[in-house]
Design a protein around this motif. Structure first.
Motif, PDB file in Angstrom:
ATOM      1  N   LEU A   1      19.694   9.855 -13.479  1.00 46.71           N
ATOM      2  CA  LEU A   1      20.773  10.379 -12.646  1.00 46.71           C
ATOM      3  C   LEU A   1      21.593   9.239 -12.041  1.00 46.71           C
ATOM      4  O   LEU A   1      21.047   8.283 -11.504  1.00 46.71           O
ATOM      5  N   SER A   2      22.920   9.368 -12.150  1.00 45.23           N
ATOM      6  CA  SER A   2      23.804   8.375 -11.545  1.00 45.23           C
ATOM      7  C   SER A   2      24.881   9.075 -10.747  1.00 45.23           C
ATOM      8  O   SER A   2      25.369  10.131 -11.123  1.00 45.23           O
ATOM      9  N   LYS A   3      25.232   8.470  -9.625  1.00 42.59           N
ATOM     10  CA  LYS A   3      26.373   8.971  -8.854  1.00 42.59           C
ATOM     11  C   LYS A   3      27.199   7.769  -8.412  1.00 42.59           C
ATOM     12  O   LYS A   3      26.737   6.942  -7.629  1.00 42.59           O
ATOM     13  N   PHE A   4      28.406   7.673  -8.988  1.00 41.45           N
ATOM     14  CA  PHE A   4      29.306   6.588  -8.608  1.00 41.45           C
ATOM     15  C   PHE A   4      30.446   7.167  -7.790  1.00 41.45           C
ATOM     16  O   PHE A   4      30.927   8.257  -8.067  1.00 41.45           O
ATOM     17  N   PHE A   5      30.859   6.422  -6.781  1.00 33.70           N
ATOM     18  CA  PHE A   5      32.029   6.844  -5.997  1.00 33.70           C
ATOM     19  C   PHE A   5      33.191   5.920  -6.317  1.00 33.70           C
ATOM     20  O   PHE A   5      33.018   4.707  -6.403  1.00 33.70           O
ATOM     21  N   ASP A   6      34.355   6.525  -6.495  1.00 29.55           N
ATOM     22  CA  ASP A   6      35.564   5.754  -6.715  1.00 29.55           C
ATOM     23  C   ASP A   6      36.053   5.258  -5.353  1.00 29.55           C
ATOM     24  O   ASP A   6      36.339   6.053  -4.471  1.00 29.55           O
ATOM     25  N   VAL A   7      36.109   3.936  -5.170  1.00 26.70           N
ATOM     26  CA  VAL A   7      36.542   3.439  -3.861  1.00 26.70           C
ATOM     27  C   VAL A   7      37.946   2.847  -3.916  1.00 26.70           C
ATOM     28  O   VAL A   7      38.361   2.127  -3.030  1.00 26.70           O
ATOM     29  N   GLY A   8      38.691   3.174  -4.962  1.00 24.96           N
ATOM     30  CA  GLY A   8      40.069   2.715  -5.061  1.00 24.96           C
ATOM     31  C   GLY A   8      40.162   1.351  -5.720  1.00 24.96           C
ATOM     32  O   GLY A   8      39.171   0.646  -5.876  1.00 24.96           O
TER      33      GLY A   8
ATOM     34  N   THR B   1      22.312   9.688  -0.892  1.00 27.67           N
ATOM     35  CA  THR B   1      23.179  10.154  -1.983  1.00 27.67           C
ATOM     36  C   THR B   1      22.331  10.816  -3.068  1.00 27.67           C
ATOM     37  O   THR B   1      22.708  11.857  -3.607  1.00 27.67           O
ATOM     38  N   ALA B   2      21.169  10.208  -3.357  1.00 22.91           N
ATOM     39  CA  ALA B   2      20.282  10.806  -4.357  1.00 22.91           C
ATOM     40  C   ALA B   2      19.873  12.210  -3.925  1.00 22.91           C
ATOM     41  O   ALA B   2      19.944  13.163  -4.714  1.00 22.91           O
ATOM     42  N   GLY B   3      19.482  12.360  -2.656  1.00 23.45           N
ATOM     43  CA  GLY B   3      19.076  13.676  -2.149  1.00 23.45           C
ATOM     44  C   GLY B   3      20.199  14.689  -2.254  1.00 23.45           C
ATOM     45  O   GLY B   3      20.001  15.817  -2.693  1.00 23.45           O
ATOM     46  N   ARG B   4      21.393  14.260  -1.876  1.00 24.64           N
ATOM     47  CA  ARG B   4      22.528  15.187  -1.901  1.00 24.64           C
ATOM     48  C   ARG B   4      22.939  15.529  -3.326  1.00 24.64           C
ATOM     49  O   ARG B   4      23.394  16.639  -3.598  1.00 24.64           O
TER      50      ARG B   4
END
Lengths: 313, 323
Positions: free
Chosen positions: B14-21, B54-57
């Protein structure tokens, strides 16, 4: 770090410790509880200034409706034999240069001013909540596009809108309301947007999402009710500023037109004569001041009453 | 890892990346794999910013993942739609970190706790609703007469109990507890942890327990996963992890736990990590921990260590070349 060398206090003998009696703190009783509305009413009635202002406003609204019962004179009837009559007799507030009764004209003016103020504020709130709510909640592209549109609308001077609308729709009360709302809702929308952007990252919103709540339910059940404080404050500031804008535009001849009565029209009419006949200025200007002050004080009281963190004394 | 047959939840890469601009991405969770058996408690620890929340969410599907799967009873959570998603929301619930922010300040306790019941249409009448809320309040050790009150009238511990009651309202099987005790006083922490443990027994719950307090996590967890910069660095049975930590990061974390004995504390050797947590926007090459690792070599910069089985116990895995 001066007391590093301070002597350590000897520890008490652990055998002398006696456990506290078991008490269930969760079961402790608390003070009686009230609903939001009841609490707000209680706080408002405890606030003497706000109550005074509220009573003044209520009297003003009632008088604006029922004033014809108290005077035989009509607000537009002229009597050229009775020009500039001093207050007294059947002319409680005196008459103006055309012999019109200032008492009925002042209250007719109150009627127009209050209608403009309240209708403009309500329209602002409705438009502002819907559009600001959508901007704040959906964010991203939706927010960007709407934000640009509101910025463009905001950059148009509202005097220009008033004059143009006056040309198209004819000058009068409703043109004024439309002109005031056309620019006024933007402020409200921005305030709601900012509030909602701040609130939507609160954990209770995440919790609602985790429970399976839909977007619109979160927006209308969680977010908008929590922005009511700033909305009420802004709204109570909108009413007096709309009243003032109406008086100011009517004074300039861009709003309500003579012979219709409005505080602004009456102040303008008195310009040539107020040094000799001061009552022609005193009554409309005094009522304008009282109305604005009362709305401001009452608004402050409402804001305090709806704040869940203030307590009833 | 993924071959435990009785796994209730299986998180796979599982991966979750956020775009920070400016074309940059923040890799909050980066290739996380773990599994949780029915009825157990998996503790997740790591310092602030390591991606554990973030993993939990993401597992709760409050965030959509960038990639990867999470199988709940064999069903990929991220494929669920409509009614199936709503049903999943009844299975998995969450307890939040900040008991001041997780309850709507304008709602009464009754409305807060009954919100999931309302959303899922589980109560028919207002009387039934009230009874259900009273039963839940009783379950978490609060007085049923509290239901007309507002959150600001309660202490932090009581609020957290309200949050737990709300999570229990739909009879979930799985609870993600996102640092449920870190905002509470130490004396209250134990009460809330004990409540969670009791509920686990009586309601047969499975927990994913996110925390940064290692002592408390050891107390409640069957197994512990250690995260660093969005990656899992070590996972083991909790006794095993404490007795025989293999990853240098875990060793450093464990050495920081104070021992309630001044003589031990005076002689104990602490591993103090150099430097700060690197930015998850530009993580180091190879092993993410190498910039602060006392044992780092050139190999660590070149090669990303895979999670591999270490030690005597089969369930003990670590992501270090030298573990």
């Amino acid at each position: 770090m001066d007391n590093v060398n301070e002597k350590r206090r000897p520890l008490p003998d652990p055998r002398k410790f006696v456990p506290l009696k078991k008490r269930d703190f969760a079961q402790q009783q608390m003070a009686p509880s009230y609903t939001t509305w009841k609490l707000a009413t209680m706080k408002l009635t405890a606030n003497k200034f706000a109550m005074g202002a509220g009573i003044v406003l209520a009297l003003m609204i009632i008088m604006a409706v029922i004033y014809p019962l108290f005077t035989p004179h009509n607000f537009r009837g002229q009597s050229l034999l009775n020009t500039f009559t001093a207050p007294g007799g059947s002319y409680y507030f005196g008459t103006d240069d055309l012999g019109r009764d200032l008492f009925s004209r002042s209250w007719k003016g109150a009627q127009i001013s209050l209608t403009v103020g309240i209708l403009a504020a309500i329209a602002d709130v409705i438009l502002g909540i819907i559009i600001g709510g959508i901007m704040g909640f959906f964010g991203g592209k939706v927010d960007e596009v709407l934000n640009k549109i509101t910025e463009i609308l905001y950059s148009i001077p509202y005097l220009l809108i008033v004059i143009l609308l006056g040309v198209v729709l004819g000058q009068g009360m409703f043109t004024l309301i439309i002109a005031l709302v056309a620019t006024g809702w933007i402020n409200m929308a921005w305030i709601v947007r900012g509030q909602i952007m701040q609130l939507k990252n609160q954990e209770y919103v995440l919790a609602a999402q985790a429970m399976g709540s839909g977007g619109f339910r979160i927006l209308f059940k969680h977010l908008i009710p929590n922005t009511m404080g700033p909305i009420i404050v802004t709204m109570t500031l909108t009413v007096p500023s709309a009243i003032f804008a109406e008086a100011f535009l009517s004074f300039l001849g861009l709003g309500v037109q003579s012979p219709a009565a409005s505080w602004g029209v009456m102040i303008n009419d008195s310009l040539a004569s107020w040094q000799l006949y001061p009552w022609t200025l005193l009554f409309p200007a005094g009522m304008l001041c009282v109305a604005m002050l009362a709305f401001n004080i009452f608004g402050d009281g409402l804001r305090d009453a709806f704040d869940p963190k203030t307590r009833v004394e | 890892m993924a071959n435990q047959s009785n796994a209730m939840l299986e998180v796979d890469n599982l991966s979750k990346f956020f775009d920070v601009g400016k074309g940059k991405t923040l890799k909050a969770v980066n290739g996380l794999s773990l599994s949780i058996r029915k009825g157990e408690t998996l503790g997740v620890v790591g310092e602030s910013g390591c991606g554990k929340s973030t993993a939990g969410r993401t597992i709760m599907r409050l965030y959509e993942p960038t990639s990867g799967k999470a199988l709940y009873n064999g069903q990929n959570i991220y494929d669920l739609k409509g009614a199936n998603l709503k049903a999943f929301r009844r299975e998995m619930q969450m307890v939040f970190q900040d008991p001041y922010a997780s309850l709507n300040p304008r709602w009464t306790v009754e409305n807060i706790i009954a919100e999931p019941l309302d959303i899922h249409g589980l109560v028919a009448s207002s009387k039934e609703r009230k009874v259900a809320v009273e039963r839940l309040l009783d379950k978490v050790g609060l007085n049923p007469s509290h239901l007309t009150r507002y959150p600001h009238e309660f202490s932090g511990g009581q609020r957290q109990r309200i949050g737990i009651a709300r999570a229990l309202a739909v009879n979930p099987k799985f609870i993600v507890a996102d640092e449920p005790i870190s905002a509470l006083d130490v004396s209250i922490q134990a009460q809330v942890v004990n409540l969670l443990q009791n509920l686990q027994r009586t309601e047969s719950l499975t927990y994913l327990f996110i925390a940064h307090d290692l002592a408390m996590v050891k107390h409640i967890s069957d197994r512990i996963a250690v995260m660093y910069l969005g990656k899992l660095v070590e996972i083991a049975d909790s006794d095993d992890l404490y007795a025989d930590p293999r990853h240098p990061y875990t060793q450093a974390l464990l050495s920081s736990i104070p021992v309630p004995d001044p003589d031990v504390e005076a002689t104990k050797e602490r591993i103090v990590l150099r430097g700060d947590l690197p930015s998850p926007i530009s993580p180091p090459s190879g092993c993410p921990f190498r910039t602060r690792c006392p044992a780092a070599t050139e190999r660590c910069a070149a090669e990303v260590p895979e999670l591999r089985q270490v030690g005597a116990n089969k369930a003990h895995w670590a992501a270090c070349h030298y573990a």
